[in-house]
Enzyme design. Structure first.
Site, PDB file in Angstrom:
ATOM      1  N   GLY A  54       0.831  -1.201   0.000  1.00 21.26           N
ATOM      2  CA  GLY A  54       0.000   0.000   0.000  1.00 21.26           C
ATOM      3  C   GLY A  54       0.865   1.249   0.000  1.00 21.26           C
ATOM      4  O   GLY A  54       0.596   2.201   0.729  1.00 21.26           O
ATOM      5  N   HIS A  55       1.936   1.201  -0.790  1.00 16.56           N
ATOM      6  CA  HIS A  55       2.800   2.366  -0.925  1.00 16.56           C
ATOM      7  C   HIS A  55       3.674   2.188  -2.177  1.00 16.56           C
ATOM      8  O   HIS A  55       3.683   1.112  -2.788  1.00 16.56           O
ATOM      9  CB  HIS A  55       3.670   2.557   0.318  1.00 16.56           C
ATOM     10  CG  HIS A  55       4.553   1.396   0.619  1.00 16.56           C
ATOM     11  ND1 HIS A  55       4.317   0.528   1.664  1.00 16.56           N
ATOM     12  CD2 HIS A  55       5.658   0.929   0.011  1.00 16.56           C
ATOM     13  CE1 HIS A  55       5.245  -0.396   1.679  1.00 16.56           C
ATOM     14  NE2 HIS A  55       6.071  -0.187   0.685  1.00 16.56           N
ATOM     15  N   ALA A  56       4.380   3.245  -2.531  1.00 11.80           N
ATOM     16  CA  ALA A  56       5.386   3.191  -3.603  1.00 11.80           C
ATOM     17  C   ALA A  56       6.691   3.721  -3.031  1.00 11.80           C
ATOM     18  O   ALA A  56       6.720   4.302  -1.942  1.00 11.80           O
ATOM     19  CB  ALA A  56       4.928   4.047  -4.789  1.00 11.80           C
ATOM     20  N   ARG A 101       2.426  -0.867  -4.861  1.00  9.93           N
ATOM     21  CA  ARG A 101       2.274  -2.322  -4.694  1.00  9.93           C
ATOM     22  C   ARG A 101       1.374  -2.673  -3.531  1.00  9.93           C
ATOM     23  O   ARG A 101       1.311  -1.965  -2.530  1.00  9.93           O
ATOM     24  CB  ARG A 101       3.632  -3.009  -4.543  1.00  9.93           C
ATOM     25  CG  ARG A 101       4.222  -3.150  -3.156  1.00  9.93           C
ATOM     26  CD  ARG A 101       4.731  -1.878  -2.537  1.00  9.93           C
ATOM     27  NE  ARG A 101       5.558  -1.091  -3.413  1.00  9.93           N
ATOM     28  CZ  ARG A 101       6.857  -1.335  -3.612  1.00  9.93           C
ATOM     29  NH1 ARG A 101       7.431  -2.284  -2.933  1.00  9.93           N
ATOM     30  NH2 ARG A 101       7.553  -0.570  -4.406  1.00  9.93           N
TER      31      ARG A 101
END
Ligand code: TYD
Length: 138
Positions: A54-56, A101
């Site tokens: 839940g981040h890049a 992702r």
């Protein structure tokens, strides 16, 4: 990396040395993977139904391996999403910088091994999806 796409994220087949007493797979810096490993961490004891990621990342490259069990990874470049099922300890998913992702559907007892190109740096994270879309548009 603002220009990266999900098509830059690929499954890397690791070599598999078969032994009667078990198998060995090997990752070598700048050979098997296009970066040098600065940090290794692993996720385990993941509760059923939980999702991770839940981040890049702006700069970080990673190779994600289902060292045990299985889970799914969806990568997203702001335009296109691709989903990979990781269920072989001799396969790794290369995630390039600038990719959102999500990791989910962890099987019971699974272990997610992550080889990373840099040390932990919170400033390298983009944790808001809105911010991620803006980052990719600039
Ligand atoms: P995070 O990368 O957000 O987790 P995931 O992508 O697996 O869901 O990391 C969760 C927390 O763990 C983060 O807030 C700080 C800590 N952490 C470290 O201290 N060092 C590390 O190398 C990592 C990956 C996480």
């Amino acid at each position: 990396m603002k220009e990266s796409t999900v098509y830059n994220c690929t499954i890397i087949e690791l070599d598999k040395h078969h032994h009667e007493k078990g198998n060995i797979s090997v990752v070598e810096n700048n050979e098997t993977i296009p970066f040098g490993v600065q940090r290794t961490y692993y996720l385990y004891d993941i509760p059923g139904g939980e999702s991770r990621g839940g981040h890049a990342h702006k700069e970080l490259q990673q190779l994600i391996i289902a060292a045990s069990g299985s889970f799914s990874v969806t990568v997203d470049d702001g335009n296109v999403k691709r989903t990979f099922l990781l269920n072989r300890p001799y396969q790794g998913l290369l995630i390039v910088p600038g990719i959102w992702r999500e990791l989910y559907d962890f099987s019971s007892g699974s272990v997610c091994l992550v080889l990373a190109s840099h040390k932990y740096e919170e400033a390298d994270y983009i944790r808001s999806y809105e911010e991620f879309l803006e980052y990719k548009r600039i």
